[in-house]
Motif scaffolding. Structure first.
Motif, PDB file in Angstrom:
ATOM      1  N   GLN A  37       0.870  -1.179   0.000  1.00 16.84           N
ATOM      2  CA  GLN A  37       0.000   0.000   0.000  1.00 16.84           C
ATOM      3  C   GLN A  37       0.899   1.218   0.000  1.00 16.84           C
ATOM      4  OE1 GLN A  37      -2.881   0.469   3.266  1.00 16.84           O
ATOM      5  NE2 GLN A  37      -4.303   1.289   1.777  1.00 16.84           N
ATOM      6  N   GLY A  41      -2.241   5.418  -0.566  1.00 15.47           N
ATOM      7  CA  GLY A  41      -3.304   4.506  -0.141  1.00 15.47           C
ATOM      8  C   GLY A  41      -3.660   3.440  -1.148  1.00 15.47           C
ATOM      9  N   SER A  42      -3.074   3.492  -2.342  1.00 14.95           N
ATOM     10  CA  SER A  42      -3.390   2.491  -3.365  1.00 14.95           C
ATOM     11  C   SER A  42      -2.749   1.158  -3.022  1.00 14.95           C
ATOM     12  CB  SER A  42      -2.880   2.946  -4.725  1.00 14.95           C
ATOM     13  OG  SER A  42      -3.505   4.131  -5.106  1.00 14.95           O
TER      14      SER A  42
ATOM     15  N   SER B   9     -13.027   8.204  -6.367  1.00 17.85           N
ATOM     16  CA  SER B   9     -11.845   7.964  -5.550  1.00 17.85           C
ATOM     17  C   SER B   9     -12.015   8.591  -4.170  1.00 17.85           C
ATOM     18  CB  SER B   9     -10.593   8.516  -6.241  1.00 17.85           C
ATOM     19  OG  SER B   9     -10.766   9.885  -6.523  1.00 17.85           O
ATOM     20  N   HIS B  10     -12.816   9.635  -4.109  1.00 20.05           N
ATOM     21  CA  HIS B  10     -13.042  10.293  -2.823  1.00 20.05           C
ATOM     22  C   HIS B  10     -14.423  10.918  -2.843  1.00 20.05           C
ATOM     23  CE1 HIS B  10     -11.329  13.216   0.486  1.00 20.05           C
ATOM     24  NE2 HIS B  10     -12.260  12.406   0.923  1.00 20.05           N
ATOM     25  N   LYS B  36     -13.041  -2.935   3.980  1.00 23.42           N
ATOM     26  CA  LYS B  36     -13.050  -1.608   4.597  1.00 23.42           C
ATOM     27  C   LYS B  36     -11.749  -1.405   5.354  1.00 23.42           C
ATOM     28  CE  LYS B  36     -15.626   1.085   8.062  1.00 23.42           C
ATOM     29  NZ  LYS B  36     -16.785   1.082   8.998  1.00 23.42           N
ATOM     30  N   VAL B  89     -11.735   3.991   3.955  1.00 23.47           N
ATOM     31  CA  VAL B  89     -11.479   3.704   2.540  1.00 23.47           C
ATOM     32  C   VAL B  89     -12.076   2.339   2.238  1.00 23.47           C
ATOM     33  CG1 VAL B  89      -9.774   3.443   0.714  1.00 23.47           C
ATOM     34  CG2 VAL B  89      -9.348   5.041   2.605  1.00 23.47           C
ATOM     35  N   TYR B  90     -12.886   2.272   1.209  1.00 25.61           N
ATOM     36  CA  TYR B  90     -13.546   1.038   0.817  1.00 25.61           C
ATOM     37  C   TYR B  90     -12.856   0.509  -0.436  1.00 25.61           C
ATOM     38  CZ  TYR B  90     -17.074   2.192   4.219  1.00 25.61           C
ATOM     39  OH  TYR B  90     -17.718   2.477   5.406  1.00 25.61           O
ATOM     40  N   GLY B 110      -9.326   1.950  -4.238  1.00 26.80           N
ATOM     41  CA  GLY B 110     -10.047   2.403  -3.051  1.00 26.80           C
ATOM     42  C   GLY B 110     -10.896   3.629  -3.297  1.00 26.80           C
ATOM     43  N   SER B 111     -11.978   3.714  -2.551  1.00 26.27           N
ATOM     44  CA  SER B 111     -12.834   4.907  -2.535  1.00 26.27           C
ATOM     45  C   SER B 111     -12.826   5.435  -1.113  1.00 26.27           C
ATOM     46  CB  SER B 111     -14.265   4.559  -2.941  1.00 26.27           C
ATOM     47  OG  SER B 111     -14.350   4.168  -4.287  1.00 26.27           O
ATOM     48  N   LYS B 112     -12.286   6.631  -0.953  1.00 23.60           N
ATOM     49  CA  LYS B 112     -12.223   7.207   0.386  1.00 23.60           C
ATOM     50  C   LYS B 112     -13.530   7.924   0.670  1.00 23.60           C
ATOM     51  CE  LYS B 112      -9.498  10.199   3.375  1.00 23.60           C
ATOM     52  NZ  LYS B 112      -8.350  11.114   3.482  1.00 23.60           N
ATOM     53  N   THR B 114     -15.684  10.137   3.352  1.00 21.58           N
ATOM     54  CA  THR B 114     -15.655  10.989   4.540  1.00 21.58           C
ATOM     55  C   THR B 114     -17.075  11.408   4.857  1.00 21.58           C
ATOM     56  OG1 THR B 114     -13.471  11.814   3.932  1.00 21.58           O
ATOM     57  CG2 THR B 114     -14.698  13.078   5.576  1.00 21.58           C
TER      58      THR B 114
END
Lengths: 110, 116
Positions: A37, A41-42, B9-10, B36, B89-90, B110-112, B114
């Protein structure tokens, strides 16, 4: 983190040196995956292993299912190797989900 | 190598709103997953999905969560309504199968999420 234990939890290396990360399993498993990672974060796939050894460039990984551990060797560490290394494995008989270690945070210094 | 794409992504949303996270899995893969990761913590399994059905879910997969993949389009994770503790982050993943030769998981970036 108890079922999949990674060591060390953190590591600092000089560029050009070698090191080994370890993953010990208290679950029975027949495959293991290693991921990196990056600081953004990837997640990057590094290895998918059945018992045995695989090599990719400066990385080499071994999975010993009889002794329930896996290692990841980094040769000639580069700055871009910095990040968190995770190992993950499914419990035998339940391949539907991976159980993850807590990761090894690696910083490679110039 | 094979790529799993995640959109967005976010995302930043207010507590109580609905959010849908989208995943485009590897094209010949049959098994789909959501994981998660709360910042700096362990990656945790949420759910896996095969042949149009949830196969297994963890205790983190609350009643407010749902997944679907209508007609081979995106594999989605919907949270309705969202709560503050859903901030994380999913990661979406897919695999061809679940055997030793086919069980490698490929993850998206990942998809962050908030939740404010």
């Amino acid at each position: 983190g108890d079922q999949v234990k990674q060591s060390p939890s953190a590591l600092s290396l000089q560029e050009g040196t070698n090191s080994a990360l370890r993953c010990n399993f208290s679950i029975a498993t027949t495959t293991v995956q290693w991921f990196l990672q990056n600081p953004r974060g990837s997640l990057m796939n590094l290895f998918y292993l059945v018992p045995g050894t695989k090599e990719n460039g400066r990385l080499k990984s071994t999975f010993n299912s009889k002794e329930s551990y896996s290692t990841l060797h980094i040769r000639d560490a580069q700055l871009e190797d910095s990040g968190t290394y995770f190992c993950a494995a499914p419990n035998v008989g339940d391949n539907s989900k991976l159980i993850w270690g807590l990761g090894t945070s690696l910083v490679v210094n110039p | 190598g094979p790529k799993v794409l995640q959109i967005p992504s976010h995302q930043i949303i207010d507590m109580g709103q609905m959010v849908t996270l989208n995943c485009d899995p590897v094209s010949n893969h049959l098994y789909f997953y959501w994981y998660k990761q709360i910042l700096g913590q362990q990656m945790e399994f949420l759910v896996n999905f095969y042949n149009g059905k949830v196969m297994e879910k963890s205790k983190l997969f609350k009643d407010q969560f749902s997944v679907e993949r209508p007609d081979g389009s995106y594999f989605t994770l919907k949270i309705q309504p969202t709560a503050l503790e859903d901030s994380a982050v999913y990661f979406c993943a897919s695999s061809q199968g679940q055997g030793a030769n086919t069980g490698q998981l490929y993850f998206g970036e990942g998809s962050k999420l908030t939740v404010l």
